[in-house]
Design an enzyme around this catalytic site. Structure first.
Site, mmCIF file in Angstrom:
data_model
loop_
_atom_site.group_PDB
_atom_site.id
_atom_site.type_symbol
_atom_site.label_atom_id
_atom_site.label_comp_id
_atom_site.label_asym_id
_atom_site.label_seq_id
_atom_site.Cartn_x
_atom_site.Cartn_y
_atom_site.Cartn_z
ATOM 1 N N CYS A 136 1.089 -1.236 -0.242
ATOM 2 C CA CYS A 136 0.123 0.213 0.216
ATOM 3 C C CYS A 136 0.604 1.273 -0.202
ATOM 4 O O CYS A 136 0.368 1.746 -1.183
ATOM 5 C CB CYS A 136 -1.423 0.016 1.052
ATOM 6 S SG CYS A 136 -1.859 -1.669 2.025
ATOM 7 N N HIS A 150 -2.149 6.753 4.449
ATOM 8 C CA HIS A 150 -1.052 6.165 4.457
ATOM 9 C C HIS A 150 0.167 6.285 4.419
ATOM 10 O O HIS A 150 1.052 5.344 4.478
ATOM 11 C CB HIS A 150 -1.808 4.619 4.238
ATOM 12 C CG HIS A 150 -0.579 3.517 4.395
ATOM 13 N ND1 HIS A 150 -0.625 2.567 4.138
ATOM 14 C CD2 HIS A 150 -0.233 3.477 5.797
ATOM 15 C CE1 HIS A 150 0.396 1.239 4.605
ATOM 16 N NE2 HIS A 150 0.407 2.244 5.434
HETATM 17 CA CA CA Z 1 -3.140 -2.431 -0.427
#
Ligand code: CA
Length: 467
Positions: A83, A141
């Site tokens: 990610c 993130h």
């Molecule tokens: Ca991901």
């Protein structure tokens, strides 16, 4: 209190949608040269788990609308199989290793190194001088320390959470904020943030994010906007509501059934967003990109990357080739497949070109403008070569044409993706010279990357961190 907030949002949606419907002419009368820009990003969704890539098990009529009314990329890639780095590449249009974002960062909110370096220009920052209003809804993130958060990195609006995943049920969100987490894993249960303010929600998280996206579009329908709708579904934890689960009673495997429900909940949200664009007569002035941030996490969420080998975390095609589609009504063809490799890096490449945004000469993009390729003005491949790496797993890969060379620690492999998309037949011994050339390309690229600038995910122990 909770219900009031939600109903207020719903009322706003309804009333402004009515405005869009009744005053649709007015909306088109607003002469605005700059197009709106939307990225819909899903999390750990498998290559095969969209109707437009052949899924029969999980209908995704709304994701399919984007592909059918625009372009389906059959060879659409992200820059990393996990990610954080993938998102860093997408949002800057640059290979994230150029600024040391080579791994998933620790989510320690007291760590001033673990995030998207502020000197890098992300999409919102590139668009800001042009007057764009930018919002991110969902997963960030890209750093949990306050210095890295969306509101100080170009976004006018943020509704979501800063960690790499999140619990979906409102009743579970009882941790005030990420700084007060004192047990590993509890960062999934923080209250959501609206900018820097903690807020309560009362819908299943995916539905909540979709409602916010609709609201964002109707509020900004008369000014140029950039919306980054960053769903965390269908990333773990595997959680869905009965509304979606009951669509998949035919799927026997429980985890796969929940996964299907989670994908279906996103698809409903995509439909609501597309309907809103339609009602506000914004289709022709809005670019819509849809993709997943990495390949399906087969062993964790039961995604399917068929017919590709591998999954999230490795650099076989199943880790890096994703469902990827792009719609811009009237400006690019509709209903076609584009088969040359394209990259998430090209999203900013395209957005910068169509808005004439300035890119800092010290930080040139690795992505390109896809429009001339899709319109047939350019017939060559947008990227002669693409590269991937997974630092920490000692794996890397390069694709040139249909040839893909892979290194996994001391082992090397060569595949012809045209004949062997499933990467089953290692051609290394038959094509030694080609392998050497590809290895040299990869070594040259790797030498341009900066060492990792932060500690990896999993290194933060909240119970021992002074508060
Ligand atoms: Ca991901």
């Amino acid at each position: 209190m909770i219900q009031l907030a939600s109903h207020v949002v719903m009322r706003i949606n309804l009333s402004v949608l009515s405005i869009c419907l009744s005053l649709g002419v007015l909306a088109t009368e607003v002469e605005e040269k700059l197009p709106n820009l939307i990225i819909i990003l899903t999390d750990d969704q498998g290559y095969h788990d969209v109707g437009f890539n052949g899924s029969k098990e999980i209908p995704t009529p709304n994701m399919d609308r984007i592909a059918h009314e625009g372009v389906r990329f059959t060879n659409g890639y992200v820059t990393n199989p996990v990610c954080g780095p993938s998102r860093a590449g997408l949002i800057t249009g640059r290979y994230q290793g150029r600024f040391g974002f080579r791994i998933n960062p620790t989510i320690n909110p007291f760590d001033e190194n673990a995030g998207l370096p502020v000197e890098e220009d992300n999409i919102a920052e590139v668009l800001a001088p042009l007057g764009y209003h930018s919002g991110i809804i969902g997963k960030w993130h890209l750093g949990t320390h306050p210095k890295f958060r969306p509101n100080v990195q170009g976004f006018d609006e943020f509704f979501g959470f800063v960690s790499g995943g999140h619990d979906y049920f409102p009743e579970n969100l009882t941790v005030p904020d990420i700084e007060s987490v004192d047990r590993a894993g509890d960062w999934y249960r923080t209250k959501l943030l609206r900018n820097e303010e903690r807020v309560e929600i009362d819908e299943y998280l995916t539905d909540e994010l979709s409602s916010e996206a609709v609201d964002f579009v109707v509020r900004n329908r008369k000014n140029p906007f950039f919306l980054f709708l960053s769903y965390n579904a269908p990333h773990t934890p595997m959680q869905a509501t009965e509304k979606y689960l009951k669509r998949f009673t035919h799927i026997k495997d429980e985890r796969r059934r929940i996964y299907a429900a989670m994908v279906s909940s996103i698809d409903d949200g995509v439909g609501r967003l597309l309907d809103t664009l339609d009602k506000c007569k914004l289709n022709e002035k809005t670019l819509v990109f849809f993709l997943s941030d990495n390949g399906g996490a087969v062993t964790k969420n039961s995604a399917s990357n068929y017919p590709l080998r591998g999954y999230k975390g490795n650099i076989y095609e199943g880790g890096i080739r994703v469902p990827f589609a792009f719609r811009w009504t009237g400006a690019i063809p509709s209903g076609i497949d584009y088969d040359f490799p394209v990259s998430s890096l090209d999203i900013l490449g395209t957005m910068a070109a169509v808005t004439d945004a300035k890119i800092h000469p010290d930080r040139p993009l690795d992505g390109v403008n896809l429009i001339p390729y899709l319109n047939g003005k350019k017939s060559n491949a947008p990227h002669p070569v693409l590269f991937w790496e997974r630092v920490g797993r000692q794996t890397a890969a390069v694709r040139k044409g249909d040839s893909k060379w892979i290194r996994i620690e001391n082992q090397t492999e060569l595949y012809d993706l045209n004949d062997d998309v499933g990467e089953q037949y290692n051609l290394l011994t038959e094509h030694k010279l080609k392998s050497e050339n590809l290895e040299n390309l990869l070594e040259n690229w790797s030498s341009e990357m900066k060492p990792p600038i932060f500690d990896p995910l999993g290194t933060w122990n909240p119970s021992t961190t002074p508060k």
